[in-house]
Design an enzyme around this catalytic site. Structure first.
Site, PDB file in Angstrom:
ATOM      1  N   GLY A   7      50.935  31.324 -64.313  1.00 46.04           N
ATOM      2  CA  GLY A   7      50.622  30.594 -63.088  1.00 46.04           C
ATOM      3  C   GLY A   7      50.169  29.180 -63.381  1.00 46.04           C
ATOM      4  O   GLY A   7      49.334  28.614 -62.675  1.00 46.04           O
ATOM      5  N   SER A   9      51.636  26.155 -63.279  1.00 45.26           N
ATOM      6  CA  SER A   9      52.253  24.956 -62.715  1.00 45.26           C
ATOM      7  C   SER A   9      51.541  24.434 -61.480  1.00 45.26           C
ATOM      8  O   SER A   9      51.893  23.364 -60.975  1.00 45.26           O
ATOM      9  CB  SER A   9      53.726  25.224 -62.368  1.00 45.26           C
ATOM     10  OG  SER A   9      53.829  26.179 -61.314  1.00 45.26           O
ATOM     11  N   VAL A  61      56.150  37.408 -63.813  1.00 44.96           N
ATOM     12  CA  VAL A  61      55.352  38.301 -64.651  1.00 44.96           C
ATOM     13  C   VAL A  61      55.455  39.760 -64.230  1.00 44.96           C
ATOM     14  O   VAL A  61      55.043  40.659 -64.977  1.00 44.96           O
ATOM     15  CB  VAL A  61      53.869  37.884 -64.686  1.00 44.96           C
ATOM     16  CG1 VAL A  61      53.710  36.514 -65.311  1.00 44.96           C
ATOM     17  CG2 VAL A  61      53.240  37.943 -63.303  1.00 44.96           C
ATOM     18  N   SER A 139      39.081  37.270 -58.319  1.00 42.75           N
ATOM     19  CA  SER A 139      38.801  36.658 -57.018  1.00 42.75           C
ATOM     20  C   SER A 139      37.552  37.308 -56.444  1.00 42.75           C
ATOM     21  O   SER A 139      37.268  38.484 -56.722  1.00 42.75           O
ATOM     22  CB  SER A 139      39.979  36.882 -56.074  1.00 42.75           C
ATOM     23  OG  SER A 139      39.624  36.625 -54.724  1.00 42.75           O
ATOM     24  N   TYR A 151      45.564  42.909 -52.175  1.00 40.05           N
ATOM     25  CA  TYR A 151      45.020  41.883 -53.073  1.00 40.05           C
ATOM     26  C   TYR A 151      43.716  42.359 -53.710  1.00 40.05           C
ATOM     27  O   TYR A 151      43.513  42.228 -54.928  1.00 40.05           O
ATOM     28  CB  TYR A 151      44.795  40.606 -52.279  1.00 40.05           C
ATOM     29  CG  TYR A 151      44.452  39.396 -53.105  1.00 40.05           C
ATOM     30  CD1 TYR A 151      45.440  38.707 -53.807  1.00 40.05           C
ATOM     31  CD2 TYR A 151      43.142  38.938 -53.196  1.00 40.05           C
ATOM     32  CE1 TYR A 151      45.129  37.587 -54.561  1.00 40.05           C
ATOM     33  CE2 TYR A 151      42.821  37.826 -53.949  1.00 40.05           C
ATOM     34  CZ  TYR A 151      43.821  37.147 -54.631  1.00 40.05           C
ATOM     35  OH  TYR A 151      43.498  36.045 -55.378  1.00 40.05           O
ATOM     36  N   ALA A 153      42.693  45.430 -54.158  1.00 42.13           N
ATOM     37  CA  ALA A 153      42.976  46.515 -55.100  1.00 42.13           C
ATOM     38  C   ALA A 153      43.501  45.971 -56.419  1.00 42.13           C
ATOM     39  O   ALA A 153      43.136  46.448 -57.505  1.00 42.13           O
ATOM     40  CB  ALA A 153      43.970  47.487 -54.487  1.00 42.13           C
TER      41      ALA A 153
END
Length: 247
Positions: A7, A9, A61, A139, A151, A153
């Protein structure tokens, strides 16, 4: 040291790439599909430290086969990777009653399966060197948020995965830790973060004017775990300005 950042970029990942370059490290980074954004990060890195070795690799990924192929390319190009930072993530917000199988599986595939594939691909070289640093980006929503069951989980699973890595490989000189960002000033938060969430953060975050964090502040934590935190292993490190929950 050589870093591999997924991630890389945009957003948090890009901030980590550029701060690692600024600190004197070489960086391979993965990006999903935006070639222009990847070339921009390469150019910014070259401007920060001329002669730095920085290269982007197109990679989804969630695809185990591609992760293995790219890992081989990176190790061929850079000879070694000492630090892996898993930052790639997606969000498909919906209430559980309305969430589709695709929304559930896509988020888990990128946010949880992806870090597993990446770490597994680089572990043999770390084990051979008896040294490695793994930093997984989580997060504050790992503990749950309305409309974010998939998200949450995926991020909660990332914590358990990281702590298992710490127990399996700490004796081999490989540490694994989780960094939990709060809200940071990125393109994503500026463009898609609901105003209600911004208002909540400004009201309750115990920082001057309830400010968001800067990417340099978050990257500094990652770099410390990668280069200085040799006795920090299996930990969850919040970088939240003191507000560790969401509404």
């Amino acid at each position: 040291m050589n870093f591999f950042v997924t991630g890389g970029s945009r957003g948090i990942g890009a901030g980590i790439v550029l701060e690692a370059v600024r600190a004197g490290h070489d960086v391979a980074f993965a990006y999903r599909s935006n070639d222009d954004a990847a070339r921009k990060i390469e150019a910014e890195a070259a401007a920060i430290r001329p002669g730095a070795k920085v290269k982007g690799y197109a990679l989804d990924v969630s695809r185990s086969d591609r992760v293995g192929e790219v890992a081989d390319e990176v190790l061929s190009d850079f000879d070694s990777v000492e630090v892996v930072v898993n930052c790639a993530g997606i969000n498909r917000a919906n209430l559980v009653v309305s969430m589709s199988d695709e929304e559930w599986h896509d988020v888990l595939a990128t946010n949880l399966h992806g870090p597993f594939y990446v770490v597994r691909a680089f572990l043999p070289s770390m084990l051979a060197a008896r040294f490695g640093r793994i930093v997984n980006i989580s997060s504050i929503q790992h503990s749950g948020a309305a409309g974010q069951a998939n998200y949450a989980a995926s991020k909660a699973g990332l914590h358990g995965f990281t702590q298992a890595l710490a127990k399996e490989y700490g004796r081999k000189g490989i540490t694994a830790n989780v960094v939990v960002p709060g809200f940071f000033d990125t393109d994503m938060t500026r463009e898609t973060m609901p105003q209600a969430a911004k208002d909540y953060w400004q009201q309750y975050c115990p920082m001057p004017k309830g400010r968001m964090g800067t990417l340099a502040e978050l990257a500094a934590t990652v770099l410390f775990l990668a280069t200085g935190g040799s006795f920090i292993n299996g930990q969850v490190v919040p970088v939240t300005g003191g507000l560790d929950w969401t509404y």
